[in-house]
Design an enzyme around this catalytic site. Structure first.
Site, mmCIF file in Angstrom:
data_model
loop_
_atom_site.group_PDB
_atom_site.id
_atom_site.type_symbol
_atom_site.label_atom_id
_atom_site.label_comp_id
_atom_site.label_asym_id
_atom_site.label_seq_id
_atom_site.Cartn_x
_atom_site.Cartn_y
_atom_site.Cartn_z
ATOM 1 N NE ARG A 267 8.827 106.725 49.377
ATOM 2 C CZ ARG A 267 9.651 107.672 49.777
ATOM 3 N NH1 ARG A 267 10.045 107.746 51.013
ATOM 4 N NH2 ARG A 267 10.150 108.522 48.930
ATOM 5 N N GLY A 268 11.473 104.824 48.243
ATOM 6 C CA GLY A 268 12.627 105.713 48.282
ATOM 7 C C GLY A 268 13.862 104.886 47.930
ATOM 8 C CB ALA A 269 16.553 105.484 45.433
ATOM 9 N NE ARG B 183 8.451 101.215 43.186
ATOM 10 C CZ ARG B 183 8.477 102.414 43.771
ATOM 11 N NH1 ARG B 183 8.925 102.546 45.016
ATOM 12 N NH2 ARG B 183 8.071 103.500 43.106
ATOM 13 C CD GLN C 31 5.642 109.334 46.950
ATOM 14 O OE1 GLN C 31 4.825 110.163 46.541
ATOM 15 N NE2 GLN C 31 6.008 108.279 46.219
ATOM 16 C CG ASP D 21 13.952 107.132 42.364
ATOM 17 O OD1 ASP D 21 13.730 106.329 43.274
ATOM 18 O OD2 ASP D 21 13.492 108.299 42.356
ATOM 19 C CG ASN E 114 13.598 112.402 42.092
ATOM 20 O OD1 ASN E 114 13.803 111.454 42.848
ATOM 21 N ND2 ASN E 114 13.077 113.548 42.517
ATOM 22 C CE LYS E 115 7.792 109.133 43.090
ATOM 23 N NZ LYS E 115 7.265 107.813 42.596
HETATM 24 O O1 MRU Z 1 8.055 105.984 44.391
HETATM 25 P P1 MRU Z 1 9.036 106.328 45.464
HETATM 26 O O2 MRU Z 1 8.425 106.918 46.678
HETATM 27 O O3 MRU Z 1 9.958 105.185 45.782
HETATM 28 O O4 MRU Z 1 9.940 107.476 44.786
HETATM 29 C C1 MRU Z 1 10.941 108.054 45.553
HETATM 30 C C2 MRU Z 1 11.596 109.182 44.878
HETATM 31 O O5 MRU Z 1 11.412 109.480 43.719
HETATM 32 C C3 MRU Z 1 12.620 109.899 45.679
HETATM 33 O O6 MRU Z 1 12.709 111.223 45.306
HETATM 34 C C4 MRU Z 1 13.927 109.202 45.380
HETATM 35 O O7 MRU Z 1 13.841 107.892 45.726
HETATM 36 C C5 MRU Z 1 15.059 109.863 45.920
HETATM 37 S S1 MRU Z 1 15.242 109.693 47.554
HETATM 38 C C6 MRU Z 1 15.904 108.212 47.658
#
Ligand code: MRU
Length: 355
Positions: A51-53, A92, A197, A238, A248-249
């Site tokens: 996970r993470g963009a 996603r 996370q 993201d 973002n999250k």
């Molecule tokens: O749901 P996730 O863990 O994929 O969400 C990740 C985030 O929101 C991060 O802050 C975001 O991807 C930036 S870091 C690449």
């Protein structure tokens, strides 16, 4: 980055197999998953094994290379390749990097003159997406480190470190760079419910990098800012809209509003692969809604030493689980990219190269 002295990337590809660190069971279990087909790789994105963009983007690029390697050498080749791209694209909806990674590999394969050349070009393009992710994040670290003075107390939300990319990370890269340049940095890491996370992944990274930090409940960081314990906020992204609004999250927006109210600098760090020039503003960003169970339960290390989950809510209770929110550009001090730091409303200039 290093784990116990050994260098790891978050995701990579060997022949036609995609390999990745399983982030769903970190930090208690360290396991490398081997995904042999593009469907396995797509499932790993959907289930947040990765996970993470940035990491999603590189994984999608590798998954797309698997699609091209798996496609039959006949008249259905392109049709099957396009079906595979849809399988990956439907995992996603929010992270722009997913679609960026798919498109980079798909267009490289489509430009090829033969199936054999398409297979070779697809793998090359996927590896290039991963290399660019690493070099971009390293540059973000350099540009962002200038904002992190000695003794700085940085608040971050979710995990935007090397585990959210192939290496280095975005929001944590300036912290790593400043620390490696000899400055002392302290980090407040929001636990980031419901998937944690921050408490699981960001703390794991900071421990491995030897950086002092505290995990804080998500609803505590506003008060920490009010008490004057935070010098700046750095988060990831993201998807960045053309007007500078940032997805973002979930929970990021409220941190931005509090920081703005208190005059605390609020930076977003992201490579240009996260910018969606076709998205006019934040209202056009699709926001993922995930399973209620992620809210009703909490995963972690059980007393029997196994990884498991415990139920938090009473039987029958329902939950909403919006995975991301949108922070309007007006609350963002600057966006740190590999091409420099840009005012949110000038973010499209970052696509044109050095600021
Ligand atoms: O749901 P996730 O863990 O994929 O969400 C990740 C985030 O929101 C991060 O802050 C975001 O991807 C930036 S870091 C690449």
């Amino acid at each position: 980055m290093k784990i116990n002295g050994i260098h790891y990337r978050t995701v990579w590809m060997e022949q036609s197999v995609v390999k990745m660190i399983n982030q769903a069971i970190l930090p208690h279990f360290f396991r490398i998953e081997e995904l042999k087909t593009h469907r396995d790789t797509a499932r790993a994105i959907k289930d947040m094994i990765v996970r993470g963009a940035g990491a999603i983007g590189a994984t999608a690029a590798y998954g797309m290379a698997q699609v091209v390697l798996e496609a039959p050498d006949n008249s259905r080749f392109l049709e099957v390749v396009l079906e595979g791209s849809q399988t990956l694209a439907s995992t996603r909806p929010t992270a722009q990097n997913l679609f960026y990674g798919i498109e980079r590999v798909l267009s490289a394969a489509r430009r090829a003159g033969s199936t054999e050349e398409a297979r070779r070009k697809a793998v090359e393009a996927a590896n290039l997406v991963a290399e660019e992710d690493v070099s971009s994040c390293s540059s973000i670290g350099c540009h962002g480190a200038a904002l992190v003075r000695d003794g700085a107390r940085v608040l971050t939300h979710c995990n935007a470190g090397w585990l959210a990319f192939v290496d280095w990370g975005s929001a944590l890269a300036p912290v790593y760079t400043a620390s490696r340049e000899g400055r002392s940095v302290f980090v407040f890491a929001d636990e980031t419910r419901p998937w944690n996370q921050g408490s699981r992944l960001t703390s794991f990274e900071l421990m491995n990098e030897g950086i002092s930090h505290s995990i804080v409940p998500d609803n505590a960081s506003g008060f920490l800012m009010q008490r004057g314990e935070v010098d700046l906020v750095i988060v990831g992204a993201d998807r960045i809209a053309a007007n500078g609004d940032v997805a973002n999250k979930i929970g990021t927006f409220e941190k931005a509003v509090v920081a703005h109210e208190l005059g605390i600098p609020f930076y977003v760090a992201a490579p240009t692969s996260t910018i969606d020039r076709n998205c006019p503003d934040g209202s056009a960003i699709p926001i993922e809604e995930r399973s209620e169970d992620e809210v009703l339960y909490c995963g972690g290390l059980l007393e029997n030493g196994e990884f498991g989950r415990v139920r938090l809510a009473p039987p029958g209770a329902r939950a909403r689980n919006l995975a991301f929110d949108v922070t309007p550009a007006k609350y963002i001090t600057g966006i740190i990219t590999q091409n420099g730091v840009f005012a949110p409303n000038e973010i499209l200039k970052a696509l044109a190269g050095k600021g």
